[in-house]
Design a protein around this motif. Structure first.
Motif, PDB file in Angstrom:
ATOM      1  N   LYS A  15     -54.063 -57.723 118.321  1.00 46.97           N
ATOM      2  CA  LYS A  15     -53.615 -58.173 116.504  1.00 46.97           C
ATOM      3  C   LYS A  15     -54.775 -56.402 116.213  1.00 46.97           C
ATOM      4  O   LYS A  15     -55.737 -56.848 116.314  1.00 46.97           O
ATOM      5  CB  LYS A  15     -54.667 -59.254 116.358  1.00 46.97           C
ATOM      6  N   LYS A  16     -53.937 -55.794 115.538  1.00 47.39           N
ATOM      7  CA  LYS A  16     -54.313 -54.910 114.839  1.00 47.39           C
ATOM      8  C   LYS A  16     -55.160 -54.416 114.054  1.00 47.39           C
ATOM      9  O   LYS A  16     -55.107 -56.236 113.188  1.00 47.39           O
ATOM     10  CB  LYS A  16     -53.209 -53.859 113.692  1.00 47.39           C
ATOM     11  N   GLY A  17     -55.982 -53.908 114.144  1.00 46.66           N
ATOM     12  CA  GLY A  17     -57.438 -54.592 112.920  1.00 46.66           C
ATOM     13  C   GLY A  17     -58.687 -55.359 113.106  1.00 46.66           C
ATOM     14  O   GLY A  17     -59.582 -55.870 112.729  1.00 46.66           O
ATOM     15  N   LYS A  18     -57.693 -56.245 114.324  1.00 45.41           N
ATOM     16  CA  LYS A  18     -59.383 -56.768 114.541  1.00 45.41           C
ATOM     17  C   LYS A  18     -59.319 -56.985 116.287  1.00 45.41           C
ATOM     18  O   LYS A  18     -58.907 -56.290 117.076  1.00 45.41           O
ATOM     19  CB  LYS A  18     -58.510 -58.870 115.253  1.00 45.41           C
ATOM     20  N   ASP A  19     -60.536 -57.126 117.076  1.00 45.17           N
ATOM     21  CA  ASP A  19     -61.462 -57.912 117.771  1.00 45.17           C
ATOM     22  C   ASP A  19     -61.467 -59.103 118.444  1.00 45.17           C
ATOM     23  O   ASP A  19     -61.529 -59.822 117.513  1.00 45.17           O
ATOM     24  CB  ASP A  19     -62.563 -56.984 117.894  1.00 45.17           C
ATOM     25  N   ARG A  20     -60.861 -58.922 119.699  1.00 43.51           N
ATOM     26  CA  ARG A  20     -60.771 -59.600 120.266  1.00 43.51           C
ATOM     27  C   ARG A  20     -62.679 -59.986 120.936  1.00 43.51           C
ATOM     28  O   ARG A  20     -63.149 -59.718 121.561  1.00 43.51           O
ATOM     29  CB  ARG A  20     -60.272 -60.449 121.551  1.00 43.51           C
ATOM     30  N   ASP A  21     -63.162 -61.397 120.275  1.00 47.16           N
ATOM     31  CA  ASP A  21     -64.820 -61.556 120.681  1.00 47.16           C
ATOM     32  C   ASP A  21     -64.967 -63.139 121.304  1.00 47.16           C
ATOM     33  O   ASP A  21     -64.101 -63.470 120.876  1.00 47.16           O
ATOM     34  CB  ASP A  21     -65.304 -61.828 119.164  1.00 47.16           C
ATOM     35  N   GLU A  22     -65.200 -62.654 122.541  1.00 52.24           N
ATOM     36  CA  GLU A  22     -65.311 -63.647 123.239  1.00 52.24           C
ATOM     37  C   GLU A  22     -66.816 -64.666 123.560  1.00 52.24           C
ATOM     38  O   GLU A  22     -68.102 -63.640 123.101  1.00 52.24           O
ATOM     39  CB  GLU A  22     -65.098 -63.201 124.658  1.00 52.24           C
ATOM     40  N   TRP A  23     -66.814 -65.697 123.995  1.00 48.33           N
ATOM     41  CA  TRP A  23     -68.332 -66.119 123.970  1.00 48.33           C
ATOM     42  C   TRP A  23     -68.012 -67.491 125.276  1.00 48.33           C
ATOM     43  O   TRP A  23     -66.749 -68.167 124.550  1.00 48.33           O
ATOM     44  CB  TRP A  23     -68.609 -67.185 123.103  1.00 48.33           C
ATOM     45  N   PRO A  24     -68.559 -67.212 125.976  1.00 42.43           N
ATOM     46  CA  PRO A  24     -69.942 -66.523 126.764  1.00 42.43           C
ATOM     47  C   PRO A  24     -69.179 -64.790 126.644  1.00 42.43           C
ATOM     48  O   PRO A  24     -67.907 -64.956 127.117  1.00 42.43           O
ATOM     49  CB  PRO A  24     -70.841 -67.009 128.102  1.00 42.43           C
ATOM     50  N   MET A  25     -69.693 -64.126 126.819  1.00 39.39           N
ATOM     51  CA  MET A  25     -69.097 -62.807 126.996  1.00 39.39           C
ATOM     52  C   MET A  25     -69.313 -62.779 128.266  1.00 39.39           C
ATOM     53  O   MET A  25     -69.921 -63.371 129.015  1.00 39.39           O
ATOM     54  CB  MET A  25     -70.896 -62.037 126.568  1.00 39.39           C
ATOM     55  N   ALA A  26     -68.774 -61.293 128.576  1.00 39.30           N
ATOM     56  CA  ALA A  26     -68.047 -61.589 129.512  1.00 39.30           C
ATOM     57  C   ALA A  26     -69.007 -60.909 130.868  1.00 39.30           C
ATOM     58  O   ALA A  26     -69.125 -60.982 132.072  1.00 39.30           O
ATOM     59  CB  ALA A  26     -67.008 -59.972 129.586  1.00 39.30           C
ATOM     60  N   MET A  27     -70.237 -60.178 129.998  1.00 38.17           N
ATOM     61  CA  MET A  27     -71.305 -59.803 130.846  1.00 38.17           C
ATOM     62  C   MET A  27     -72.421 -60.968 131.393  1.00 38.17           C
ATOM     63  O   MET A  27     -73.204 -60.906 131.496  1.00 38.17           O
ATOM     64  CB  MET A  27     -72.217 -59.112 130.189  1.00 38.17           C
ATOM     65  N   CYS A  28     -71.848 -62.384 131.139  1.00 40.28           N
ATOM     66  CA  CYS A  28     -72.262 -63.478 130.962  1.00 40.28           C
ATOM     67  C   CYS A  28     -71.682 -63.951 132.900  1.00 40.28           C
ATOM     68  O   CYS A  28     -70.468 -64.221 132.753  1.00 40.28           O
ATOM     69  CB  CYS A  28     -72.824 -64.611 130.180  1.00 40.28           C
TER      70      CYS A  28
END
Length: 160
Positions: free
Chosen positions: A105-118
């Protein structure tokens, strides 16, 4: 038995109880000092398997990154893990799996939980759209906090 002897016996038992309680209090104070003046969030239980144990606990700064903090809280409340087992090598693959089918989506980030580094991240992660400033600031903060921990370290996230 005389009344005097009975009183002395009773006082002796009460004195012993006081000594035991004092010793227990001293042990608790010593434990508190040994723990660095802070009680751990989770006290290890020798009767429970190691799957619940954590190596470190960090408190996420919700006042600095409120959108990310709200996302983490909501994801944990929905049943996602509050523990991150660091797996830096698996981050790219986890990110691909968690964001698959989630449009940009323009102007937004896709936040993930649990994080990718987990190790807990990847397929089934909770995704939420948040502002890039909040998401990237939070990611930088977490990266700094975890930078000295090796892969395999289990870190509990507390959001207040």
């Amino acid at each position: 038995m005389s009344k005097r002897r009975t009183r002395r016996k009773r006082k002796g038992k009460q004195g012993f109880k006081k000594q035991v309680l004092t010793l227990l209090a001293m042990l608790l104070v010593a434990l508190y000092a040994w723990a660095g003046g802070e009680w751990p969030e989770e006290i290890p239980n020798p009767f429970v398997g190691t799957n619940k144990s954590v190596d470190h606990t960090i408190t996420f700064p919700s006042e600095r990154y409120p959108e990310t903090a709200n996302h983490i809280k909501a994801a944990i409340k929905a049943g996602h893990s509050d523990v991150c087992t660091i797996d830096r090598n698996g981050a790219e693959g986890n990110r691909d799996l968690s964001l698959k089918g989630v449009p940009v989506k323009k102007g937004k980030d896709r936040d993930e939980w649990p994080m990718a580094m987990c190790a807990e991240g990847g397929t089934g992660a909770d995704i939420q759209y948040i502002t890039p400033k909040d998401n990237r600031g939070a990611g930088s903060w977490v990266g700094n906090q975890l930078s000295t921990y090796p892969d395999g370290t289990r870190v509990k996230f507390v959001v207040k």
